[in-house]
Design a protein around this motif. Structure first.
Motif, short mmCIF file in Angstrom:
data_model
loop_
_atom_site.label_atom_id
_atom_site.label_comp_id
_atom_site.label_asym_id
_atom_site.label_seq_id
_atom_site.Cartn_x
_atom_site.Cartn_y
_atom_site.Cartn_z
N LEU A 152 0.83 -1.19 0.00
CA LEU A 152 0.00 0.00 0.00
C LEU A 152 0.88 1.26 0.00
O LEU A 152 2.06 1.21 0.34
CB LEU A 152 -0.92 0.00 1.22
CG LEU A 152 -1.84 -1.22 1.38
CD1 LEU A 152 -2.69 -1.07 2.64
CD2 LEU A 152 -2.73 -1.41 0.16
N SER A 154 0.89 3.56 2.01
CA SER A 154 1.31 3.87 3.38
C SER A 154 2.55 3.10 3.81
O SER A 154 3.08 3.33 4.90
CB SER A 154 0.15 3.56 4.34
OG SER A 154 -0.14 2.16 4.33
N HIS A 169 -9.05 -4.83 2.86
CA HIS A 169 -8.35 -3.70 3.48
C HIS A 169 -8.84 -2.40 2.84
O HIS A 169 -8.82 -2.26 1.61
CB HIS A 169 -6.84 -3.83 3.31
CG HIS A 169 -6.07 -2.95 4.25
ND1 HIS A 169 -6.01 -1.57 4.10
CD2 HIS A 169 -5.35 -3.23 5.37
CE1 HIS A 169 -5.28 -1.05 5.07
NE2 HIS A 169 -4.87 -2.05 5.85
N GLU A 171 -7.62 0.46 2.42
CA GLU A 171 -6.67 1.27 1.65
C GLU A 171 -6.31 0.65 0.30
O GLU A 171 -5.63 1.29 -0.52
CB GLU A 171 -5.38 1.47 2.46
CG GLU A 171 -5.55 2.31 3.71
CD GLU A 171 -4.24 2.46 4.46
OE1 GLU A 171 -3.18 2.47 3.81
OE2 GLU A 171 -4.28 2.54 5.70
N ASN A 634 -16.21 0.58 -2.92
CA ASN A 634 -15.07 1.04 -3.71
C ASN A 634 -15.41 1.04 -5.20
O ASN A 634 -16.06 0.13 -5.70
CB ASN A 634 -13.85 0.15 -3.49
CG ASN A 634 -13.36 0.22 -2.07
OD1 ASN A 634 -14.14 0.21 -1.14
ND2 ASN A 634 -12.06 0.28 -1.91
#
Length: 645
Positions: A152, A154, A169, A171, A634
């Motif tokens: 990801l 992050s 998840h 993200e 999403n």
């Protein structure tokens, strides 16, 4: 068999969200209904769903070494774990369980990344070594067990047995990869290492991945490949047949360890029958065998399965699957997480459902066609190769290209009368020709299928590049061995093994594939190509070696396959449904497709003028995938990603 998931913060030692990890783990509950555990420490977390096979009372995961500095989550079986455990104990390691999982943690401590070289079996695992601040992933040599991963933005690295755990998840960005879409409509699946999503990959078979804190995502490391190294030529054919039976029996025997009920799939074909024959000579109790029958004799092999079952006095169970079993279409989308167009996934799902009523572990005959050159397309490829060798590509390409354009299309005719396809293949080089033979949709059809904007986004990428890349790495120059190698790298893992893994895990059934035991694969790969495809007979030496074990009408009958009557469905019971699905807004709103061409294919197929059943099924499964994935909040988009090629 199990489901695994892991999180690793490569940027810091932040606390892992245990609730989120638990939810991700729970998406794979079908892979392991018996137990579910998670473990976290600063910067990392593991989750595991367990289907108990070995050391049922112990062996819970995540599993640790003595001082809890090394922890593993593991999916699969290590068949040589007892001899490895003895070796490791002699080296000073202490075992707390009788489970094969524990050899992984001690094997890592003793041999590091090279531990995978010692493992014989099917496996996908994640291992965390706190002292070395290292995450280590490994996947078995042939890709029997799946392993997905993503990094990801992050800096959080995620891995799991199935894509659905990554999708859980928040993200994770669900952008489809434009090249993966091209691959799917060529092959009917997304070949390794891509997935349908730009930001997720599959760890290729025979590879490991080592990741440390503060490190950029590295390239996976290959630790094994099919060798295709020729044997000592001093052995004659009869001696090779005898050696093959010895090695086959040993491979099957190594796959029989279990503390739960064990059986086998028995289709009536050569491969599953060979496995049952070896089991019959190795097991004290009668083998449990499972088959399915079809009401349509054109698809039914149950009589041949019955003959083998009677010969080896198995406990044989048969269920009939009706040819209108198309209510599973949407179910398949949720099982595979990405588009998957092998229609035999339907009967495979049903035979796994049947087997799970009787056993927890089933042996299958998958891998025989790739190992011993059993596919009919190998025979046609070698015939075309002979013709290619007589004329240089500079002459063949314009000559046969013109003939291919002029000759009428004849889908209804036997293969030897479909000269158009042969001419088109001869106009290509060897890899292009083989790609043409395995493609669900050829280059011209995909050109018509895709919209102008999507073709611009492809930036001239073509799915044949997958085969070219593997061919360039091939350890052999033999023409037949090269296409076997290509299938092992693409079709076997991306289609056959994926199909069996998802269908079996949907029913919490462990399926083992002794014909893909890597020691057997290594030995078979070194046999002369002429003993695999002998004149027009595929699996020649395999069948000759089995003549004392199986009826000749099982060994030498025409291959039927494990298919469903798509052409009939799309002109009959599914006529309206397929039109509504393919011409509805789901596909149209993607801007990927030329909707006029889809309607043209539907009209020509349903009128009986052409057979477009395979392309239409491929589109139907893509549409079902889109609807399934869009159930979440999403948005799903597609994007070009040249770097992920």
């Amino acid at each position: 068999m199990c489901g695994i998931v892991g999180l690793f913060d490569t940027h810091s030692k932040s606390e892992i969200d245990r609730r989120l990890l638990g939810n991700m783990n729970q998406t794979q509950v079908h892979r392991g209904p018996d137990e579910g555990e998670i473990y976290t420490e600063p910067g990392m977390g593991f989750g595991h769903r367990r289907l108990s096979i070995m050391d049922v009372s112990g062996g819970q995961q995540p599993l640790f070494n003595e001082d809890r500095s090394v922890v593993v989550v593991f999916n699969g079986e290590i068949y040589n774990y007892q001899e490895l455990a003895k070796e490791l104990i002699d080296l000073g390691h202490h075992f707390r369980t009788h489970c094969d999982t524990e050899v992984i943690v001690h094997g890592w401590e003793e041999w590091g990344e090279q531990c995978v070289d010692r493992f014989r079996g099917m496996f996908a695992f994640g291992l965390w070594d706190r002292n070395q601040d290292t995450l280590f992933l490994g996947r078995d040599r042939l890709g029997i067990k799946p392993l997905y991963y993503t990094m990801l933005t992050s800096g959080l690295f995620i891995f799991a047995s199935e894509l659905k755990a990554l999708l859980a998840h928040p993200e994770f960005v669900r952008e489809m990869d434009v090249q993966a879409i091209e691959d799917y409509f060529a092959y009917g699946y997304v070949p390794e290492p891509r997935t349908i999503f730009r930001h997720a990959c599959k760890l290729p078979p025979g590879y490991t991945l080592t990741l440390q804190s503060g490190q950029q995502l590295p390239q996976p490391r290959q630790y094994w490949d099919v060798p295709f190294q020729m044997h000592d030529k001093s052995m004659d054919e009869r001696e090779l047949q005898d050696e093959l039976i010895v090695r086959l029996r040993e491979a099957v025997g190594s796959h029989l360890m279990s503390e739960v009920p064990l059986g086998a799939f028995l289709s009536g074909g050569v491969d599953s029958s060979a496995v049952v024959a070896m089991m019959g000579g190795l097991m004290k109790d009668p083998v449990n065998t499972c088959s399915i029958s079809f009401s349509d004799p054109a698809f039914d092999e149950s009589d041949y399965a019955r003959k083998v079952a009677e010969r080896y006095q198995t406990h044989h169970y048969v269920d009939q699957v009706e040819q209108d079993d198309y209510d599973l279409i949407d179910k398949l989308a949720s099982l595979y997480d990405e588009p998957f167009a092998d229609s035999s996934a339907l009967p495979t799902y049903r035979v796994c459902e049947l087997a799970r009523k009787r056993v927890t572990v089933a042996l299958s005959g998958d891998g025989g066609d790739e190992n011993f050159a059993g596919y009919r397309r190998y025979r046609w490829h070698m015939y075309e190769e002979q013709l290619r060798s007589r004329l240089p590509i500079g002459i063949r390409r314009p000559l046969f290209g013109l003939l291919g354009r002029l000759y009428p299309k004849a889908d209804w005719a036997p293969r030897f009368l479909r000269a158009k396809a042969t001419f088109e293949a001869l106009a290509r080089d060897s890899i292009e020709g083989y790609f043409h033979s395995v493609s669900i949709m050829g280059d011209k059809m995909r050109q018509r299928l895709f919209s102008p904007s999507f073709k611009r986004d492809l930036q001239d990428y073509q799915a044949v590049e997958i085969l070219r890349d593997h061919a360039n790495k091939s350890p052999t120059k033999d023409p037949l061995s090269i296409v076997q190698y290509l299938d092992m790298k693409t079709y076997l893992v991306g289609d056959i093994l994926t199909k069996v893994d998802r269908a079996s895990m949907a029913h919490s059934l462990e399926v083992r594939v002794p014909l893909l035991d890597h020691k057997l694969v290594e030995w078979v790969s070194g046999l002369p190509a002429s003993l695999k495809l002998h004149h027009r007979e595929g699996k020649y030496i395999f069948k000759k070696a089995l003549e004392d074990y199986l009826p000749k009408d099982v060994l030498y009958r025409n291959k039927m396959g494990f298919s469903v009557p798509l052409a009939k469905w799309f002109r009959g019971e599914l006529r309206d449904r397929v039109r509504q699905s393919l011409l509805g807004k789901t596909l149209a709103e993607t801007n990927i497709f030329n909707m006029d061409f889809i309607e043209e294919m539907l009209d020509q197929h349903q009128s009986g003028r052409s057979d477009y059943s395979a392309p239409l099924w491929t589109l139907l499964m893509f549409e079902s995938f889109l609807r399934n994935i869009r159930h979440s909040e999403n948005t799903v988009t597609y994007t070009n990603n040249k770097a992920n090629a």
